[in-house]
Write a protein that holds these residues in place. Structure first.
Motif, PDB file in Angstrom:
ATOM      1  N   GLU A  96       0.831  -1.197   0.000  1.00 12.20           N
ATOM      2  CA  GLU A  96       0.000   0.000   0.000  1.00 12.20           C
ATOM      3  C   GLU A  96       0.870   1.254   0.000  1.00 12.20           C
ATOM      4  O   GLU A  96       1.872   1.325   0.707  1.00 12.20           O
ATOM      5  CB  GLU A  96      -0.903  -0.017   1.234  1.00 12.20           C
ATOM      6  CG  GLU A  96      -1.817   1.171   1.303  1.00 12.20           C
ATOM      7  CD  GLU A  96      -2.798   1.097   2.479  1.00 12.20           C
ATOM      8  OE1 GLU A  96      -2.949   0.019   3.082  1.00 12.20           O
ATOM      9  OE2 GLU A  96      -3.407   2.133   2.772  1.00 12.20           O
ATOM     10  N   GLY A  97       0.480   2.213  -0.788  1.00  8.62           N
ATOM     11  CA  GLY A  97       1.204   3.480  -0.812  1.00  8.62           C
ATOM     12  C   GLY A  97       2.327   3.508  -1.829  1.00  8.62           C
ATOM     13  O   GLY A  97       2.842   4.566  -2.157  1.00  8.62           O
ATOM     14  N   GLY A  98       2.705   2.346  -2.322  1.00  3.69           N
ATOM     15  CA  GLY A  98       3.788   2.306  -3.306  1.00  3.69           C
ATOM     16  C   GLY A  98       3.258   2.468  -4.723  1.00  3.69           C
ATOM     17  O   GLY A  98       2.091   2.184  -5.001  1.00  3.69           O
ATOM     18  N   THR A  99       4.104   2.931  -5.604  1.00  3.57           N
ATOM     19  CA  THR A  99       3.761   2.969  -7.018  1.00  3.57           C
ATOM     20  C   THR A  99       4.768   2.086  -7.739  1.00  3.57           C
ATOM     21  O   THR A  99       5.967   2.347  -7.668  1.00  3.57           O
ATOM     22  CB  THR A  99       3.830   4.396  -7.568  1.00  3.57           C
ATOM     23  OG1 THR A  99       2.997   5.218  -6.753  1.00  3.57           O
ATOM     24  CG2 THR A  99       3.350   4.461  -9.001  1.00  3.57           C
ATOM     25  N   PHE A 100       4.287   1.040  -8.387  1.00  2.00           N
ATOM     26  CA  PHE A 100       5.196   0.063  -8.968  1.00  2.00           C
ATOM     27  C   PHE A 100       5.267   0.234 -10.469  1.00  2.00           C
ATOM     28  O   PHE A 100       4.249   0.325 -11.154  1.00  2.00           O
ATOM     29  CB  PHE A 100       4.735  -1.345  -8.598  1.00  2.00           C
ATOM     30  CG  PHE A 100       4.769  -1.594  -7.125  1.00  2.00           C
ATOM     31  CD1 PHE A 100       5.902  -2.111  -6.517  1.00  2.00           C
ATOM     32  CD2 PHE A 100       3.673  -1.267  -6.329  1.00  2.00           C
ATOM     33  CE1 PHE A 100       5.932  -2.313  -5.145  1.00  2.00           C
ATOM     34  CE2 PHE A 100       3.705  -1.466  -4.953  1.00  2.00           C
ATOM     35  CZ  PHE A 100       4.839  -1.989  -4.365  1.00  2.00           C
ATOM     36  N   LYS A 101       6.464   0.260 -10.961  1.00  2.00           N
ATOM     37  CA  LYS A 101       6.669   0.396 -12.402  1.00  2.00           C
ATOM     38  C   LYS A 101       6.913  -0.975 -13.007  1.00  2.00           C
ATOM     39  O   LYS A 101       7.622  -1.797 -12.426  1.00  2.00           O
ATOM     40  CB  LYS A 101       7.887   1.274 -12.662  1.00  2.00           C
ATOM     41  CG  LYS A 101       7.593   2.760 -12.452  1.00  2.00           C
ATOM     42  CD  LYS A 101       8.677   3.561 -13.147  1.00  2.00           C
ATOM     43  CE  LYS A 101       8.522   5.062 -13.022  1.00  2.00           C
ATOM     44  NZ  LYS A 101       7.269   5.612 -12.674  1.00  2.00           N
ATOM     45  N   ILE A 102       6.298  -1.197 -14.142  1.00  2.00           N
ATOM     46  CA  ILE A 102       6.447  -2.497 -14.808  1.00  2.00           C
ATOM     47  C   ILE A 102       6.944  -2.288 -16.230  1.00  2.00           C
ATOM     48  O   ILE A 102       6.375  -1.502 -16.989  1.00  2.00           O
ATOM     49  CB  ILE A 102       5.115  -3.271 -14.769  1.00  2.00           C
ATOM     50  CG1 ILE A 102       4.887  -3.737 -13.330  1.00  2.00           C
ATOM     51  CG2 ILE A 102       5.151  -4.476 -15.690  1.00  2.00           C
ATOM     52  CD1 ILE A 102       3.479  -3.970 -12.985  1.00  2.00           C
ATOM     53  N   ASP A 103       7.985  -2.981 -16.530  1.00  3.44           N
ATOM     54  CA  ASP A 103       8.594  -2.925 -17.854  1.00  3.44           C
ATOM     55  C   ASP A 103       7.778  -3.802 -18.801  1.00  3.44           C
ATOM     56  O   ASP A 103       7.590  -4.985 -18.537  1.00  3.44           O
ATOM     57  CB  ASP A 103       9.993  -3.538 -17.750  1.00  3.44           C
ATOM     58  CG  ASP A 103      11.028  -2.621 -18.315  1.00  3.44           C
ATOM     59  OD1 ASP A 103      10.646  -1.704 -19.062  1.00  3.44           O
ATOM     60  OD2 ASP A 103      12.210  -2.818 -18.003  1.00  3.44           O
ATOM     61  N   PHE A 128       8.756  -6.499 -13.314  1.00  8.75           N
ATOM     62  CA  PHE A 128       8.796  -5.335 -12.434  1.00  8.75           C
ATOM     63  C   PHE A 128      10.105  -4.574 -12.618  1.00  8.75           C
ATOM     64  O   PHE A 128      11.189  -5.164 -12.582  1.00  8.75           O
ATOM     65  CB  PHE A 128       8.665  -5.778 -10.976  1.00  8.75           C
ATOM     66  CG  PHE A 128       7.242  -5.858 -10.522  1.00  8.75           C
ATOM     67  CD1 PHE A 128       6.671  -4.812  -9.824  1.00  8.75           C
ATOM     68  CD2 PHE A 128       6.467  -6.975 -10.797  1.00  8.75           C
ATOM     69  CE1 PHE A 128       5.350  -4.882  -9.407  1.00  8.75           C
ATOM     70  CE2 PHE A 128       5.153  -7.050 -10.387  1.00  8.75           C
ATOM     71  CZ  PHE A 128       4.589  -5.990  -9.686  1.00  8.75           C
ATOM     72  N   ALA A 129       9.984  -3.282 -12.831  1.00  9.59           N
ATOM     73  CA  ALA A 129      11.170  -2.444 -12.864  1.00  9.59           C
ATOM     74  C   ALA A 129      11.465  -1.940 -11.454  1.00  9.59           C
ATOM     75  O   ALA A 129      12.602  -1.636 -11.108  1.00  9.59           O
ATOM     76  CB  ALA A 129      10.964  -1.281 -13.818  1.00  9.59           C
ATOM     77  N   THR A 130      10.414  -1.872 -10.637  1.00  5.14           N
ATOM     78  CA  THR A 130      10.571  -1.489  -9.241  1.00  5.14           C
ATOM     79  C   THR A 130      10.852  -2.755  -8.441  1.00  5.14           C
ATOM     80  O   THR A 130      10.215  -3.780  -8.681  1.00  5.14           O
ATOM     81  CB  THR A 130       9.250  -0.858  -8.733  1.00  5.14           C
ATOM     82  OG1 THR A 130       8.862   0.162  -9.638  1.00  5.14           O
ATOM     83  CG2 THR A 130       9.418  -0.292  -7.349  1.00  5.14           C
ATOM     84  N   LYS A 131      11.787  -2.669  -7.534  1.00  2.00           N
ATOM     85  CA  LYS A 131      12.072  -3.851  -6.711  1.00  2.00           C
ATOM     86  C   LYS A 131      10.891  -4.122  -5.788  1.00  2.00           C
ATOM     87  O   LYS A 131      10.321  -3.188  -5.212  1.00  2.00           O
ATOM     88  CB  LYS A 131      13.334  -3.610  -5.874  1.00  2.00           C
ATOM     89  CG  LYS A 131      14.615  -3.851  -6.647  1.00  2.00           C
ATOM     90  CD  LYS A 131      15.825  -3.441  -5.863  1.00  2.00           C
ATOM     91  CE  LYS A 131      16.391  -4.568  -5.037  1.00  2.00           C
ATOM     92  NZ  LYS A 131      17.019  -5.614  -5.851  1.00  2.00           N
ATOM     93  N   VAL A 132      10.531  -5.381  -5.700  1.00  2.00           N
ATOM     94  CA  VAL A 132       9.367  -5.718  -4.878  1.00  2.00           C
ATOM     95  C   VAL A 132       9.604  -7.066  -4.199  1.00  2.00           C
ATOM     96  O   VAL A 132      10.240  -7.955  -4.750  1.00  2.00           O
ATOM     97  CB  VAL A 132       8.067  -5.685  -5.739  1.00  2.00           C
ATOM     98  CG1 VAL A 132       8.158  -6.634  -6.911  1.00  2.00           C
ATOM     99  CG2 VAL A 132       6.830  -5.985  -4.925  1.00  2.00           C
ATOM    100  N   TRP A 133       9.111  -7.172  -2.977  1.00  3.77           N
ATOM    101  CA  TRP A 133       9.289  -8.392  -2.169  1.00  3.77           C
ATOM    102  C   TRP A 133       7.987  -9.157  -2.180  1.00  3.77           C
ATOM    103  O   TRP A 133       7.038  -8.784  -1.490  1.00  3.77           O
ATOM    104  CB  TRP A 133       9.691  -7.989  -0.736  1.00  3.77           C
ATOM    105  CG  TRP A 133      10.162  -9.112   0.128  1.00  3.77           C
ATOM    106  CD1 TRP A 133       9.470  -9.683   1.151  1.00  3.77           C
ATOM    107  CD2 TRP A 133      11.433  -9.778   0.069  1.00  3.77           C
ATOM    108  NE1 TRP A 133      10.216 -10.678   1.724  1.00  3.77           N
ATOM    109  CE2 TRP A 133      11.426 -10.765   1.075  1.00  3.77           C
ATOM    110  CE3 TRP A 133      12.556  -9.647  -0.739  1.00  3.77           C
ATOM    111  CZ2 TRP A 133      12.513 -11.605   1.308  1.00  3.77           C
ATOM    112  CZ3 TRP A 133      13.636 -10.486  -0.516  1.00  3.77           C
ATOM    113  CH2 TRP A 133      13.610 -11.457   0.489  1.00  3.77           C
TER     114      TRP A 133
END
Lengths: 194, 441
Positions: free
Chosen positions: A48-55, A71-76
């Motif tokens: 929540e609150g994050g904005t995730f970028k996807i290639d 995912f271009a943004t690192k995510v767990w």
């Protein structure tokens, strides 16, 4: 060749209701085969609150072949590689249908964020943590969201002020924030448990 | 109809059960007796032997037909206006120069008539057995080279490519003449560059809609079922493209139902009501449709065929492809070849190829159609004449190029992700690198 007239239609359609879905797709270069999608982290999850970028990379056969997304943004997340951002999602593989669009695929990824499938993992380490120690998983995921997916996170002073207002001594707040790497949620947790 | 399969990344198990990996020097005849196919796509780790297509091969297939689309630059989107206005701006670059004429007054077509594949107005509508509609070329492109195909919308399986529904074609032409003509120009330009051709509206047995320009509504007289001679109620569209009331189709227990008009079989299971067409009828002639509805509902003892449980899929005029794969050594499967008459794709059983049709796409029919139909014609506008001669053609050999088959574990440890990506990338390069080795047929 990619069906570009369809891609253009998709982009317009998607960006038209961006205020409702929060999902956007924008071209990266001017040939429309490389795109960047953004999805907001679902509410009520560690994202929540994050904005995730996807290639997004469109193969020649698109829309008859699935778009390549990572995912271009690192995510767990158990189904997303913490290293490469590769996504384990059936509709991006054998369950793709030409009636799906970039937007619906991104919506599915957003749904995947709120409903991980640890039994069918992409990242074994994360999946194991999810199954064995959910609390640690959630706080790591939150920390990663905080560190990598926040576009404009609060400044340090604002965080300090916020926590001081909650009644913690300023010195302790500053040192705790430093320890947890600036994550106010984690700092709060730590302060409460101390 | 035929498209070249030259390259794939397959491993096969022969009759004797020995597993062979293939390289390009092996003689084609070895492969004629293929019995069981294993897909080893590194892109689709979850693929099972009877599952989905191999990505890299699929890509070859697409690029064979897609090489024509011109590269298009993005245009800045001016402002957020309504859909029709956007479409208008959009379609200019998409269709090239010839589209500009008459573009100033494009109709805003209803979302129901938007093809789910190309996201434009449906052109030459094809109705699948599940009742979903797409453009002729969109359905064709979305069909599976190797297995039964699935509806893009509901994933209902089918293995016969239906004929264009000319009634719906005329309805669309009547409702949105300008947009439909724009699509026509666009598609024929694409066909020209592709060297392909789609069926032309010329068959006198097909229902036409009077071209009365004074009204936008389609007259009831043009929407009659040829069986009951009344307004079509709960329309179903058969594999041959003809439209009937759901109640007018006889559901024979032994085998697929037949078209009351042209007697051709409908092999894709009992057809479901085409809801888009029904919605159109309800809107276009609401009173008459309501009358029909009450009349049918009042008739006691009439069972609507759709309500009797018909098993989904599997009812085909011929051996289904899945059956073949699980029951090896009996039938031949001609991958990438379709029967021009009934639309079976891929063609199972004996393939009869016309020796005199000169079109690239060729003309092929299955054994059933060859023996039972006197008036065979092509699906891609081939200039086939009754005196043309047919010959039986054996399945084309499949040439294997990649000698390495990466066995992929589905569960990745994150550190391996990068290497996995690399290996799949390499295998594509292998495929493309060996492009000129395959047979030309």
């Amino acid at each position: 060749m990619v069906d570009f007239s369809r891609v253009q239609k998709e982009l317009q359609e998607c960006n038209r209701d961006i205020n409702v879905s929060g999902i956007s797709v924008n071209p990266k270069s001017d040939n429309l085969t490389n795109l960047i999608g953004t999805i907001p982290g679902p509410i009520g999850t560690p994202y929540e609150g994050g904005t995730f970028k996807i290639d997004i990379n469109l193969p020649d056969g698109y829309p008859f072949e699935p778009p390549k997304m990572k995912f271009a943004t690192k995510v767990w997340h158990p189904n997303i590689s913490s290293q490469s951002g590769a996504i384990c999602l059936d509709i991006l593989k054998d369950q793709w249908s030409p009636a799906l669009t970039l937007k619906t695929a991104l919506l599915s990824i957003q749904a995947l964020l709120s409903a991980p499938e640890p039994d069918d993992p992409q990242d074994a380490v994360v999946a194991q943590q999810y199954l064995k120690d959910y609390q640690t998983f959630a706080s790591t995921a939150r920390y990663w969201t905080e560190s990598f997916a926040k576009i404009s996170s609060l400044g340090v002073e604002e965080k300090v002020q916020k926590l001081v207002e909650m009644g913690f001594p300023e010195g302790l707040v500053r040192s705790t924030l430093e320890v947890v790497g600036g994550d106010e949620n984690m700092a709060l947790e730590k302060l409460c448990s101390a | 109809m035929a498209f070249d399969i030259k390259f794939c990344n397959l491993k096969f198990v022969s009759d004797l059960g020995d597993e062979r990996k293939c390289d390009h020097n092996m003689t084609p005849s070895i492969y004629l007796n293929l019995t069981k196919l294993h897909y080893l796509g590194s892109i689709y780790p979850k693929t099972d032997p009877n599952g989905s297509p191999l990505e890299s091969l699929d890509r070859r297939k697409r690029s064979l037909k897609y090489h024509c689309t011109p590269d298009r630059k993005i245009r800045p989107v001016p402002s957020k206006r309504n859909g029709a206005a956007m479409n208008r701006i959009e379609n200019d670059p998409a269709g090239g120069g010839c589209d500009n004429a008459g573009n100033d007054e494009l109709e805003e077509f209803s979302d129901e008539f938007k093809c789910c594949v190309c996201l434009d107005l449906i052109y030459k509508p094809v109705v699948l057995a599940c009742g979903h509609i797409s453009c002729f070329w969109c359905v064709f492109e979305a069909m599976d080279y190797w297995h039964e195909s699935h509806c893009p919308v509901c994933r209902h399986s089918y293995n016969h490519f239906p004929t264009i529904c000319w009634l719906l074609h005329s309805v669309l032409l009547k409702l949105y003449p300008k947009d439909y003509q724009r699509r026509e120009r666009q598609v024929s330009a694409d066909e020209k560059t592709n060297g392909t051709s789609s069926p032309q509206f010329e068959n006198p047995t097909n229902p036409t809609i009077s071209n009365d320009k004074t009204t936008k509504n389609v007259a009831v007289g043009d929407l009659l079922c040829t069986v009951c001679k009344q307004l079509i109620y709960r329309p179903v569209v058969l594999n041959c493209g003809h439209v009937f009331c759901e109640t007018c189709i006889v559901d024979s227990c032994d085998g697929p139902c037949r078209c009351p008009m042209c007697q051709s079989m409908h092999p894709n299971g009992f057809p479901k009501v085409c809801l888009v067409l029904e919605g159109f009828l309800e809107q276009n002639v609401p009173e008459e449709y309501c009358v029909r509805k009450t009349a049918v509902n009042n008739r006691k003892g009439v069972t609507i065929p759709g309500s009797t449980q018909v098993p989904e899929g599997g009812q085909c005029s011929s051996v289904s492809i899945e059956e073949y794969l699980s029951n090896p050594g009996r039938t031949k499967v001609h991958f990438g070849i379709g029967c021009d008459f009934c639309g079976m794709y891929p063609l199972v059983g004996d393939r009869y190829k016309c020796e005199d049709c000169l079109e690239n796409v060729g003309l092929d029919v299955c054994e059933n159609c060859y023996k039972n139909s006197s008036n065979l014609s092509g699906r891609f506008n081939q200039q086939h004449k009754p005196d043309h001669k047919f010959k039986i053609v054996e399945p084309r050999p499949i040439i294997f190029l990649s000698s390495e088959f990466p066995e992929e574990d589905h569960t990745h440890v994150s550190q391996e992700d990068q290497t996995d990506d690399d290996s799949s990338h390499n295998s594509h390069q292998d495929l493309e690198g060996g492009e000129d080795i395959g047979p030309t047929s």
